[in-house]
Design an enzyme around this catalytic site. Structure first.
Site: not given
Length: 385
Positions: A100, A203
């Site tokens: 990440k 989102k």
């Protein structure tokens, strides 16, 4: 940890890279293999790339652009999120490890082409150990810009051969996980007639609301951003909106779906959910447990928890499919199988007398350990080392 200086593959002026390697004598999934601090003075880039594990393959995980209060907070988030990606990718059956990245700043004010391209050069310098994608604060268009400096990027726009918005299959996968959790709790794979609270309709959350409404659920939502709420209201006027998460917790929910940032399941939140009779927690947010032990508290209160990395893997399945040439139907068919995995985890958890999160961790670690062990098998023509 050892501080090792390494140049970028094609270094730009002002670009510095520090790579920190952790001890690698533990079991796969323990510690982090590599942490890269990225700083480009000319563009203002400050970023961290965390590679948790490459036991299953290159580390795949999104880039989060967020105004962290400190570099320490950004590092902690990168470490936690990358670890979660290892477990998510393992349980999704992908031949990919976990990584990440976080970019420190306000994406609405600080994001610019030079910054994204400088970041892309850092990704390229890792020579494929890390493959990036979208996350909070980054979008398909940003991936197109990053891809001008590196080939190790997914989630690009369809016109550039990419998979597009990964939120679509993330929400689809969470819905499949929620159906499975409903099957385990109530005997039917549907949310029809249930009251579902969605915290965060950005989102992923707004797509999830659409699935829930179509399935016949009564949906209650909250989000601090008025534009996100208005978008949901315009598409689904029947959805109930409350002021904040505190009000949502008091809405007598059957299902609570955290779909914003991590750490949502605190001791106080779990106590409130238990007090108001919530039966299921299943949402899209990463790293929902605020600290170890929360999963046991949920179980003790009779709340069935679907581990986040177990059900929110639809997005990573979508962008992973892009690596070999994207096919939406193929990716969606794979994401549909998210329904099956929670049922297996709940069965294992009951048999072992542990919370679902523990059972999920064990299954992911088993796969990482077994596949990683294959590297000891020397193939014909291969060299050791």
């Amino acid at each position: 940890m050892t501080d090792v200086q390494t140049p970028a593959t094609h270094p730009a002026p002002g670009v510095l890279s520090r790579i920190f390697r952790t001890e690698q004598d533990g079991a796969p999934g323990d510690g982090h293999e590599q942490v890269v601090l990225c700083h480009d003075r000319s563009s203002g880039l400050k970023a961290i790339i965390a590679i948790h594990s490459t036991a299953l393959g290159p580390a795949l995980g999104g880039t989060r652009f967020f105004p962290y209060a400190s570099e320490e907070a950004a590092l902690e988030d990168a470490l936690n999120l990358s670890r979660g990606m290892s477990y998510k990718n393992a349980l999704a059956g992908l031949d990919l490890g976990g990584g990440k990245a976080v970019i420190i700043g306000d994406p609405n004010k600080d994001k610019n082409e030079a910054m994204l391209r400088a970041y892309g050069r850092f990704v390229e310098s890792l020579r494929g150990r890390y493959i990036t994608a979208c996350d909070v604060g980054t979008y398909v268009q940003d991936m197109d810009v990053i891809a001008r400096e590196t080939e190790f990027v997914t989630g690009r726009s369809p016109e550039h051969g990419g998979a597009g918005d990964s939120s679509i299959l993330t929400a689809f996968g969470v819905f499949q996980g929620m159906r499975a959790t409903a099957q385990a709790r109530w005997g039917q794979p549907t949310l029809r007639g249930k009251r579902v609270g969605v915290a965060g309709v950005g989102k992923v959350g707004h797509y999830l609301v659409g699935h829930l409404v179509a399935d016949g659920a009564t949906v209650v939502v909250t989000d601090p951003f008025e534009a996100a709420v208005n978008r949901v209201r315009a598409a689904h006027p029947e959805v109930e909106v409350v002021a904040d998460t505190a009000a949502l917790l008091q809405a007598k929910l059957d299902v609570y779906a955290p779909c914003a940032l991590g750490g949502a399941l605190t001791d106080d939140v779990v106590a409130a959910l238990g007090g108001f009779g919530t039966s299921i927690v299943c949402g899209a947010a990463n790293n929902q447990l605020s600290h170890p032990g929360v999963e046991k508290d949920l179980a003790d209160r009779g709340i069935l928890y679907a581990p986040d990395y177990l059900v929110n893997s639809g997005g990573v399945i979508q962008v992973a499919d892009e690596i070999d040439g994207f096919n939406f139907e193929r990716a969606k068919n794979k994401a549909t199988k998210i329904f099956d995995t929670p049922l297996e985890i709940f069965t294992r958890a009951t048999a072992d007398g542990v919370p679902p999160a523990v059972a999920a961790d064990r299954l992911a670690e088993k796969r990482m350990r077994e596949i990683s062990a294959l590297r000891t098998v020397l193939l014909p023509g291969a060299r050791r080392g």
